[in-house]
Design a protein around this motif. Sequence first.
Motif, PDB file in Angstrom:
ATOM      1  N   VAL A  75      -5.758   2.897   4.114  1.00  0.00           N
ATOM      2  CA  VAL A  75      -4.975   2.460   5.267  1.00  0.00           C
ATOM      3  C   VAL A  75      -5.905   1.689   6.186  1.00  0.00           C
ATOM      4  CG1 VAL A  75      -3.718   3.154   7.337  1.00  0.00           C
ATOM      5  CG2 VAL A  75      -3.319   4.347   5.195  1.00  0.00           C
ATOM      6  N   VAL A  76      -5.493   0.506   6.597  1.00  0.00           N
ATOM      7  CA  VAL A  76      -6.250  -0.296   7.557  1.00  0.00           C
ATOM      8  C   VAL A  76      -5.449  -0.340   8.849  1.00  0.00           C
ATOM      9  CG1 VAL A  76      -7.276  -2.535   8.077  1.00  0.00           C
ATOM     10  CG2 VAL A  76      -7.260  -1.687   5.713  1.00  0.00           C
TER      11      VAL A  76
ATOM     12  N   GLN B 103       1.656  -2.531   1.544  1.00  0.00           N
ATOM     13  CA  GLN B 103       2.589  -2.930   2.594  1.00  0.00           C
ATOM     14  C   GLN B 103       1.844  -3.484   3.804  1.00  0.00           C
ATOM     15  OE1 GLN B 103       5.898  -0.196   3.503  1.00  0.00           O
ATOM     16  NE2 GLN B 103       4.923   1.233   2.092  1.00  0.00           N
ATOM     17  N   VAL B 104       2.464  -4.418   4.487  1.00  0.00           N
ATOM     18  CA  VAL B 104       1.979  -4.946   5.758  1.00  0.00           C
ATOM     19  C   VAL B 104       3.122  -4.816   6.747  1.00  0.00           C
ATOM     20  CG1 VAL B 104       1.086  -6.957   6.987  1.00  0.00           C
ATOM     21  CG2 VAL B 104       0.487  -6.593   4.572  1.00  0.00           C
ATOM     22  N   ILE B 105       2.976  -3.933   7.703  1.00  0.00           N
ATOM     23  CA  ILE B 105       4.059  -3.692   8.652  1.00  0.00           C
ATOM     24  C   ILE B 105       3.545  -3.894  10.065  1.00  0.00           C
ATOM     25  CG2 ILE B 105       5.918  -2.152   9.303  1.00  0.00           C
ATOM     26  CD1 ILE B 105       5.821  -2.714   6.310  1.00  0.00           C
ATOM     27  N   THR B 106       4.284  -4.643  10.843  1.00  0.00           N
ATOM     28  CA  THR B 106       3.885  -4.916  12.221  1.00  0.00           C
ATOM     29  C   THR B 106       4.673  -4.040  13.195  1.00  0.00           C
ATOM     30  OG1 THR B 106       5.497  -6.700  12.344  1.00  0.00           O
ATOM     31  CG2 THR B 106       3.253  -7.292  11.676  1.00  0.00           C
TER      32      THR B 106
ATOM     33  N   LYS C 142      -4.270   0.460  -3.540  1.00  0.00           N
ATOM     34  CA  LYS C 142      -2.997   0.286  -2.844  1.00  0.00           C
ATOM     35  C   LYS C 142      -3.292   0.405  -1.360  1.00  0.00           C
ATOM     36  CE  LYS C 142       1.572   2.280  -2.034  1.00  0.00           C
ATOM     37  NZ  LYS C 142       2.490   3.414  -2.317  1.00  0.00           N
ATOM     38  N   VAL C 143      -2.928  -0.618  -0.595  1.00  0.00           N
ATOM     39  CA  VAL C 143      -3.303  -0.693   0.809  1.00  0.00           C
ATOM     40  C   VAL C 143      -2.066  -0.738   1.698  1.00  0.00           C
ATOM     41  CG1 VAL C 143      -4.528  -2.046   2.561  1.00  0.00           C
ATOM     42  CG2 VAL C 143      -5.425  -1.926   0.221  1.00  0.00           C
ATOM     43  N   ILE C 144      -2.103   0.012   2.786  1.00  0.00           N
ATOM     44  CA  ILE C 144      -1.107  -0.112   3.848  1.00  0.00           C
ATOM     45  C   ILE C 144      -1.838  -0.609   5.086  1.00  0.00           C
ATOM     46  CG2 ILE C 144       0.415   1.131   5.422  1.00  0.00           C
ATOM     47  CD1 ILE C 144       1.171   2.962   3.128  1.00  0.00           C
ATOM     48  N   LEU C 145      -1.379  -1.711   5.627  1.00  0.00           N
ATOM     49  CA  LEU C 145      -1.961  -2.298   6.835  1.00  0.00           C
ATOM     50  C   LEU C 145      -0.991  -2.066   7.982  1.00  0.00           C
ATOM     51  CD1 LEU C 145      -4.041  -4.072   8.329  1.00  0.00           C
ATOM     52  CD2 LEU C 145      -2.809  -6.075   7.474  1.00  0.00           C
TER      53      LEU C 145
ATOM     54  N   CYS D 187       3.419   0.052  10.269  1.00  0.00           N
ATOM     55  CA  CYS D 187       3.784   0.272   8.884  1.00  0.00           C
ATOM     56  C   CYS D 187       5.226   0.705   8.649  1.00  0.00           C
ATOM     57  CB  CYS D 187       2.810   1.302   8.389  1.00  0.00           C
ATOM     58  SG  CYS D 187       3.222   1.972   6.873  1.00  0.00           S
ATOM     59  N   SER D 188       5.763   0.549   7.420  1.00  0.00           N
ATOM     60  CA  SER D 188       7.155   0.885   7.132  1.00  0.00           C
ATOM     61  C   SER D 188       7.306   1.528   5.780  1.00  0.00           C
ATOM     62  CB  SER D 188       7.987  -0.395   7.200  1.00  0.00           C
ATOM     63  OG  SER D 188       9.170  -0.274   6.484  1.00  0.00           O
TER      64      SER D 188
END
Length: 657
Positions: A168-169, A304-307, A189-192, A27-28
Motif C-alpha cells: 500500500v502506498v 488500484q488507484v483511488i483518490t 499487487k499495489v493499492i495507492l 482507495c476503493s
Amino acid sequence: MKHRSHFSKVMVILLCLVMTISVLGGCSSDPTPKEDTAQAQNSEKPQDDQTTVTFTPGTYTAESKGKEGAIKVEVTFSETELSDIKVISASETAGIGDKAIETLKEQIITGQTLNVDAVSGASQTSEALLAAVEDTVKQAGGDVEAFKTNTVAKAGEGKTEQLSADVVVVGAGASGVSAAVSAADQGAKVILVEKTATIGGASNLSWAGKFYNSSAAVNEGVKVHVETEIANWIVNNHWRVDAAAIRQYVTKSGETYDWLKEKGYETTFLNFAGEQLHVLPAYESRQDLLKKMLADSVEKNGGQVITETTAKKLITSSDGDVTGVIAEKADGTTLEISAKSVVMATGGYAANKEMVKEAFGFEGINGGLGQNVGEGLKMAWEAGAKVPDNFGGQMLHQTLARSTSKLKEQYSSFEASYPLMLTYLPNFMNVGPSGARFRDEATTLEAVAAANTSAFNGAYHMVIVSKSQLDALSAEGMKGVNAPKLPGMPPEFYADFQDQFKLETPWTNAQQVFDDMVKNGDGYKGDTIEELAENAGMDVAVFTDAFKSYQKATQTGVDTEFGKAKEYLEPMGENGPYYAIVAEINNLGSVGGLLVNTKFQVLNESRVPITGLYAVGLESEGVLFNDTYVGNGVGIGYSFTSGRLGGENAASSALAK
C-alpha cells in the motif's frame, strides 16, 4: 523542488513553487481503478428535517479571492431553493482548484447548504467559492445562518470495506506514484491511496529536478565528479547527514531519468550554469502522464488507484509490525487495507503553520500544497517511528513581495511585479523588522541563501527604495540602478511579461505603483527616513543608524558592516520619499520527519527498521540535510528517485513473505 522544483504560475506555481513533493491519499473496493468524485459520493437528497430557506427569486453575482485570483459566480435562486451556480471567471490551478469548484457546487446545490467541507488540497479555492455563494445568499434575502444548518448526507458513513494488497502506498505525488509503479513492476499487487482528487502532488507545480550524471547530461558533456559532490555535500551540512543516503542519491538518480523516460514521463536536460537540471514535462500534461504510468503498471497488475480517500491510521501487529492502513473515503466509508509493506509518501507538513512554527520557527508563506499538514508523519510516529534529531528543516526557496497579488488587480503583470523584482536585486538596502540591516544584499542572487538569511531574521524583511532610485528605474529600467543581471526569479514569475523582462525596459508608472503598494497596506512610505521607520513599525533609532551607515557605504564604496561589493552599493540620494517593500519567504515544503535507511525502511527509536514500514519523498528527505534544504532541483529529483528505489524494496520484501 521547484526550483522549481518550482511552482506553476505562481503558484500554480507556487510554488512548490518550488523543489519537492508527495501527498496523503485514498482507495476503493472496486477492482477497476477510477477517480471517485464528491459529486457521485454526496448525491444524497436533503433530509426531510432540513431547514427550508426562502429567497427573492433571481440571479445574483459575487466574487471572492481564491488562491490564484478572483472567483466570480452567478447564482440563481427560486423562492425556496438555490438552483444553479455558474462560475463566470476563475484562474484556479487545473486539476486542483477547478475540480474543487465543481465538487463544492454539487454539494451546495444537492444539500441546499453552505455547511460543506473544504476540498482537500484546495482550501483557499473552497473558502473563496463558499464566500462568494454566501454573498449571493445575502443578496437574495436568504437567512445565511439557517442555510448553513443543513447538512449533506454521506452515503458511506458507518460502512467498512476490507481490501488487501502486497504493497500500500499512501500519497500520489512524485514519490508515491514512483513507489507504486516500481513496486508493481516487481510483480506486487499495489493499492495507492490519495487524499485529494489529483495525481502528482507538488510535482504538478514544480519546475525541474536534479538527476546526477543522467545519460542526457553526459551526452551534453556536463558531468559531475561524484566523489567531490558527495564530499562537499557532507561538509556543507556539517556532517549531520546520512552519508550513505547521499551517495545513493548522487549515484542512482541518473538512472531515474532513463526510468522516467522509459515510462513516458520525459524530462528535458538543462545546463543551468553548470548544474544538471532536468525540466519536467509541460504543466498541463503531467497528471495524465503519471496516470498512464499507474495504468500501465499498478492497474495492469491488478492493483488500484483511488483518490479522495484519506489515510487515518497504520495497522500494527502485536509485535509492532506494520500490516496495513485504515483510511476514509470522501463518502464516509472506512477502508481497512491489509498489506505486507506500507510506503508513506505523504508530502510533509508545510501547510501546518503551527507545526512549522514549533519545529523551525518559520512564519513565512506556504508555497506548497495545502493538504500537506503532517498526518502521515503522525501516523508513523504513533506506530513507533523515531522523530529525527534534525526534525524541523524546511525547503525555503523563493522571495515573494506581499504587494504583488493586489497590484495585479490594478496594473499589468510587469508593473505589478516592480516591488517583487527589486527583492531579487543586490543593489538595495535590506532590513529586518526592527530596522537593522542583516546581510550583504548580494545574497539575493542565490535563491536558497536569500530565503534562509531572511527567515533567520524574522517573519519578513523590507527592501528600502529611494525616490532617486525610482527615478532611475523610471528612466532606464533596472539598468538605471546598475542591476548586474535580471532578477533571478523562477521562470513562471515572469512568463507573462517575458518581452518586457529586460534590464533596459523603463519602469513606467513606477512611483504610482509604489504609492498604491502603500495604499493597499503591503508596504510603507515616508518623506524622511524617520517617518518611514515609524510608519513601518521599525525602531526609529535602529533604522536611522543603519540607514546612515549604509548611506556612508554607498558614498565611500566600502561596506564595513557586511563587505558588500562596491558595484552593488547604489546611491540613494538625499531626499525622500522613501519606500519599504515587505518581502516574505516562500516555503516549498517540509524536509524530513522520518528516519530511514538506504532501503527506505522507517527506523524506530533504536534506529532499527520497523517491519513493513517504508517512507519516500519529503518524509524521508531529512537524511540528506542538516537543518534546512540547500539544494537546487534535489527535492523533485529525490522524490522520483526515492520513490523508485523505495517501491522496489517494499515490493521485494512483501513478495518474499
